[in-house]
Write a protein that holds these residues in place. Structure first.
Motif, PDB file in Angstrom:
ATOM      1  N   LEU A 283       0.840  -1.345   0.107  1.00 42.61           N
ATOM      2  CA  LEU A 283       0.162   0.125   0.119  1.00 42.61           C
ATOM      3  C   LEU A 283       0.980   1.280  -0.058  1.00 42.61           C
ATOM      4  O   LEU A 283       0.349   2.179   0.259  1.00 42.61           O
ATOM      5  CB  LEU A 283      -1.031  -0.079   1.394  1.00 42.61           C
ATOM      6  CG  LEU A 283      -1.887  -1.115   1.274  1.00 42.61           C
ATOM      7  CD1 LEU A 283      -2.926  -0.983   2.462  1.00 42.61           C
ATOM      8  CD2 LEU A 283      -2.588  -1.298  -0.085  1.00 42.61           C
ATOM      9  N   HIS A 284       2.061   1.148  -0.147  1.00 37.65           N
ATOM     10  CA  HIS A 284       2.971   2.290  -0.286  1.00 37.65           C
ATOM     11  C   HIS A 284       2.498   3.386  -1.465  1.00 37.65           C
ATOM     12  O   HIS A 284       2.796   2.994  -2.596  1.00 37.65           O
ATOM     13  CB  HIS A 284       4.470   2.042  -0.578  1.00 37.65           C
ATOM     14  CG  HIS A 284       5.282   2.991  -0.622  1.00 37.65           C
ATOM     15  ND1 HIS A 284       5.853   3.765   0.526  1.00 37.65           N
ATOM     16  CD2 HIS A 284       6.032   3.770  -1.679  1.00 37.65           C
ATOM     17  CE1 HIS A 284       6.599   4.654  -0.070  1.00 37.65           C
ATOM     18  NE2 HIS A 284       6.785   4.669  -1.215  1.00 37.65           N
ATOM     19  N   SER A 285       1.903   4.555  -0.849  1.00 39.88           N
ATOM     20  CA  SER A 285       1.315   5.576  -1.651  1.00 39.88           C
ATOM     21  C   SER A 285       0.842   6.390  -0.903  1.00 39.88           C
ATOM     22  O   SER A 285      -0.005   6.394  -0.005  1.00 39.88           O
ATOM     23  CB  SER A 285       0.319   4.916  -2.665  1.00 39.88           C
ATOM     24  OG  SER A 285      -0.586   6.056  -2.979  1.00 39.88           O
ATOM     25  N   SER A 286       1.031   8.041  -1.108  1.00 38.53           N
ATOM     26  CA  SER A 286       0.584   8.753  -0.347  1.00 38.53           C
ATOM     27  C   SER A 286      -0.847   8.995  -0.506  1.00 38.53           C
ATOM     28  O   SER A 286      -1.582   9.547   0.536  1.00 38.53           O
ATOM     29  CB  SER A 286       1.373  10.152  -0.412  1.00 38.53           C
ATOM     30  OG  SER A 286       2.601  10.368  -0.123  1.00 38.53           O
ATOM     31  N   TYR A 287      -1.520   8.895  -1.604  1.00 35.68           N
ATOM     32  CA  TYR A 287      -2.656   8.823  -1.973  1.00 35.68           C
ATOM     33  C   TYR A 287      -3.466   7.821  -1.433  1.00 35.68           C
ATOM     34  O   TYR A 287      -4.387   8.218  -0.665  1.00 35.68           O
ATOM     35  CB  TYR A 287      -3.229   8.735  -3.600  1.00 35.68           C
ATOM     36  CG  TYR A 287      -4.476   8.526  -3.708  1.00 35.68           C
ATOM     37  CD1 TYR A 287      -5.299   9.583  -3.772  1.00 35.68           C
ATOM     38  CD2 TYR A 287      -5.212   7.227  -4.300  1.00 35.68           C
ATOM     39  CE1 TYR A 287      -6.642   9.526  -3.978  1.00 35.68           C
ATOM     40  CE2 TYR A 287      -6.322   7.224  -4.351  1.00 35.68           C
ATOM     41  CZ  TYR A 287      -7.078   8.326  -4.272  1.00 35.68           C
ATOM     42  OH  TYR A 287      -8.652   7.909  -4.601  1.00 35.68           O
ATOM     43  N   ILE A 288      -3.149   6.512  -1.191  1.00 35.32           N
ATOM     44  CA  ILE A 288      -3.556   5.506  -0.468  1.00 35.32           C
ATOM     45  C   ILE A 288      -3.489   5.749   1.144  1.00 35.32           C
ATOM     46  O   ILE A 288      -4.615   5.682   1.807  1.00 35.32           O
ATOM     47  CB  ILE A 288      -2.836   3.989  -0.878  1.00 35.32           C
ATOM     48  CG1 ILE A 288      -3.133   3.484  -2.214  1.00 35.32           C
ATOM     49  CG2 ILE A 288      -3.395   3.033   0.067  1.00 35.32           C
ATOM     50  CD1 ILE A 288      -2.426   2.335  -2.506  1.00 35.32           C
ATOM     51  N   MET A 289      -2.585   6.235   1.550  1.00 37.78           N
ATOM     52  CA  MET A 289      -2.396   6.862   3.181  1.00 37.78           C
ATOM     53  C   MET A 289      -3.640   7.765   3.175  1.00 37.78           C
ATOM     54  O   MET A 289      -4.150   7.725   4.315  1.00 37.78           O
ATOM     55  CB  MET A 289      -1.155   7.131   3.413  1.00 37.78           C
ATOM     56  CG  MET A 289      -0.095   5.839   3.428  1.00 37.78           C
ATOM     57  SD  MET A 289      -0.592   4.520   4.512  1.00 37.78           S
ATOM     58  CE  MET A 289      -1.243   3.254   3.395  1.00 37.78           C
ATOM     59  N   SER A 290      -3.765   8.560   2.276  1.00 33.87           N
ATOM     60  CA  SER A 290      -4.747   9.730   2.599  1.00 33.87           C
ATOM     61  C   SER A 290      -5.997   9.228   2.734  1.00 33.87           C
ATOM     62  O   SER A 290      -6.888   9.533   3.473  1.00 33.87           O
ATOM     63  CB  SER A 290      -4.492  10.639   1.511  1.00 33.87           C
ATOM     64  OG  SER A 290      -5.127  10.243   0.239  1.00 33.87           O
ATOM     65  N   ARG A 291      -6.108   8.039   2.000  1.00 36.48           N
ATOM     66  CA  ARG A 291      -7.770   7.639   1.781  1.00 36.48           C
ATOM     67  C   ARG A 291      -8.135   6.598   3.039  1.00 36.48           C
ATOM     68  O   ARG A 291      -9.015   6.609   3.435  1.00 36.48           O
ATOM     69  CB  ARG A 291      -8.022   6.681   0.458  1.00 36.48           C
ATOM     70  CG  ARG A 291      -7.867   7.486  -0.697  1.00 36.48           C
ATOM     71  CD  ARG A 291      -8.611   8.761  -0.779  1.00 36.48           C
ATOM     72  NE  ARG A 291     -10.058   8.492  -0.711  1.00 36.48           N
ATOM     73  CZ  ARG A 291     -10.892   9.500  -0.700  1.00 36.48           C
ATOM     74  NH1 ARG A 291     -10.676  10.654  -0.862  1.00 36.48           N
ATOM     75  NH2 ARG A 291     -12.312   9.091  -0.652  1.00 36.48           N
ATOM     76  N   MET A 292      -6.701   6.047   3.574  1.00 37.15           N
ATOM     77  CA  MET A 292      -6.758   5.272   4.662  1.00 37.15           C
ATOM     78  C   MET A 292      -7.186   6.079   5.783  1.00 37.15           C
ATOM     79  O   MET A 292      -7.888   5.741   6.633  1.00 37.15           O
ATOM     80  CB  MET A 292      -5.477   4.701   4.784  1.00 37.15           C
ATOM     81  CG  MET A 292      -5.509   3.306   6.014  1.00 37.15           C
ATOM     82  SD  MET A 292      -6.123   1.916   5.206  1.00 37.15           S
ATOM     83  CE  MET A 292      -4.910   1.060   4.250  1.00 37.15           C
ATOM     84  N   ALA A 293      -6.553   7.290   5.968  1.00 40.27           N
ATOM     85  CA  ALA A 293      -6.765   8.379   7.214  1.00 40.27           C
ATOM     86  C   ALA A 293      -8.299   8.757   6.830  1.00 40.27           C
ATOM     87  O   ALA A 293      -8.894   8.929   7.876  1.00 40.27           O
ATOM     88  CB  ALA A 293      -5.940   9.558   6.626  1.00 40.27           C
ATOM     89  N   TYR A 294      -8.828   9.049   5.731  1.00 39.73           N
ATOM     90  CA  TYR A 294     -10.012   9.280   5.525  1.00 39.73           C
ATOM     91  C   TYR A 294     -10.978   8.426   6.246  1.00 39.73           C
ATOM     92  O   TYR A 294     -11.997   8.582   6.718  1.00 39.73           O
ATOM     93  CB  TYR A 294     -10.258   9.706   4.268  1.00 39.73           C
ATOM     94  CG  TYR A 294     -11.914   9.928   3.610  1.00 39.73           C
ATOM     95  CD1 TYR A 294     -12.272  11.314   4.204  1.00 39.73           C
ATOM     96  CD2 TYR A 294     -12.556   9.456   2.993  1.00 39.73           C
ATOM     97  CE1 TYR A 294     -13.474  11.884   4.063  1.00 39.73           C
ATOM     98  CE2 TYR A 294     -14.069   9.939   2.572  1.00 39.73           C
ATOM     99  CZ  TYR A 294     -14.360  11.027   3.087  1.00 39.73           C
ATOM    100  OH  TYR A 294     -15.705  11.501   2.899  1.00 39.73           O
ATOM    101  N   ALA A 295     -10.721   7.131   5.734  1.00 39.52           N
ATOM    102  CA  ALA A 295     -11.657   5.830   6.133  1.00 39.52           C
ATOM    103  C   ALA A 295     -11.532   5.898   7.949  1.00 39.52           C
ATOM    104  O   ALA A 295     -12.649   5.655   8.570  1.00 39.52           O
ATOM    105  CB  ALA A 295     -11.214   4.586   5.733  1.00 39.52           C
ATOM    106  N   ALA A 296     -10.514   6.256   8.133  1.00 38.44           N
ATOM    107  CA  ALA A 296     -10.168   6.250   9.741  1.00 38.44           C
ATOM    108  C   ALA A 296     -10.883   7.265  10.430  1.00 38.44           C
ATOM    109  O   ALA A 296     -11.707   7.010  11.612  1.00 38.44           O
ATOM    110  CB  ALA A 296      -8.901   6.419  10.134  1.00 38.44           C
ATOM    111  N   MET A 297     -11.020   8.412   9.735  1.00 35.45           N
ATOM    112  CA  MET A 297     -11.840   9.444  10.233  1.00 35.45           C
ATOM    113  C   MET A 297     -13.457   9.310  10.259  1.00 35.45           C
ATOM    114  O   MET A 297     -14.111   9.488  11.312  1.00 35.45           O
ATOM    115  CB  MET A 297     -11.515  10.693   9.413  1.00 35.45           C
ATOM    116  CG  MET A 297     -12.395  12.134   9.922  1.00 35.45           C
ATOM    117  SD  MET A 297     -11.952  13.368   8.672  1.00 35.45           S
ATOM    118  CE  MET A 297     -12.783  13.156   7.335  1.00 35.45           C
TER     119      MET A 297
END
Length: 228
Positions: free
Chosen positions: A24-38
């Motif tokens: 999952l190495h990707s700034s975009y993927i991590m941003s969406r992961m953070a959005y899901a967490a929020m």
């Protein structure tokens, strides 16, 4: 930035990280992961690299504990190891900067007390979190002036390797004696563990990463259950 402590008090912080060798190495993927967490109710995010933190901050309005993992040769200290990484994290506006707070030698030969004194003078309003492996690490970090101590490195240093985490006894002891906010982190896999930890006196918040944001590791745990 002191609002961070109010925002995350007795709440969950989700670590959204993926290193270069991970799927999952990707700034975009991590941003969406953070959005899901929020959306799921997380009160904060822990993230690695300026690129990921910037993408996350453009996507969610949660405070961030920022780190930069940088390996220098064979040095075991790689979580925000030098002042260079601290400077970069300040530049992207991360609310809290976390760094390795063990007593191990740092890659540039600067001791932790020397490093912390320099960055505290340079950034007096910045919140700093000490990633610790032992009670002694945490006590020393508190005495240096760190704002927050965490159990991030328990089980990940030579002297603590193989210890079962989360170390409930260590977490409880830190909460009872530190006198500054303690963030539990490392090995929290179940909702019951999280509930028990946040019920402890003096535990300010908790960070969960692998159990939420690392599907490869989550899948492995289920496969191992089948194979056993």
């Amino acid at each position: 930035m002191s609002n961070f402590l109010e925002q995350v008090h007795k709440k969950l912080i989700v670590s959204c990280q993926a290193l270069e060798h991970e799927p999952l190495h990707s700034s975009y993927i991590m941003s969406r992961m953070a959005y899901a967490a929020m959306l799921g109710g997380a009160a904060g995010i822990r993230a690695n690299t300026v690129e990921d933190i910037t993408a996350i901050k453009e996507t969610v309005n949660l405070p961030v504990i920022g780190i930069i993992k940088h390996v220098y040769g064979d040095c075991p200290v790689f979580i925000t190891p030098t002042e260079r990484e601290v400077d970069a994290l300040v530049s992207c506006g991360t609310e809290v900067i976390a760094l390795d707070a063990t007593s191990r030698p740092r890659p540039d030969g600067v001791s932790l007390p020397e490093l912390f004194a320099a960055i505290r003078r340079k950034y007096p309003g910045q919140l700093f979190m000490a990633d610790c492996s032992t009670y002694e690490d945490a006590a020393a970090a508190r005495d240096m002036g760190f704002d927050i101590v965490g159990t991030t490195l328990r089980g990940y240093t030579r002297e603590t390797a193989g210890m079962e985490i989360p170390d409930m006894d260590l977490i409880a002891r830190l909460g009872q004696t530190m006198g500054i906010p303690v963030i539990a982190e490392g090995g929290i896999w179940t909702p019951q563990q999280l509930h028990d930890i946040l019920s402890m006196d003096g535990i300010h918040a908790a960070v969960i990463g692998g159990a939420i944001t690392r599907p490869l590791e989550i899948t492995k745990r289920f496969v191992q259950a089948i194979e056993s």
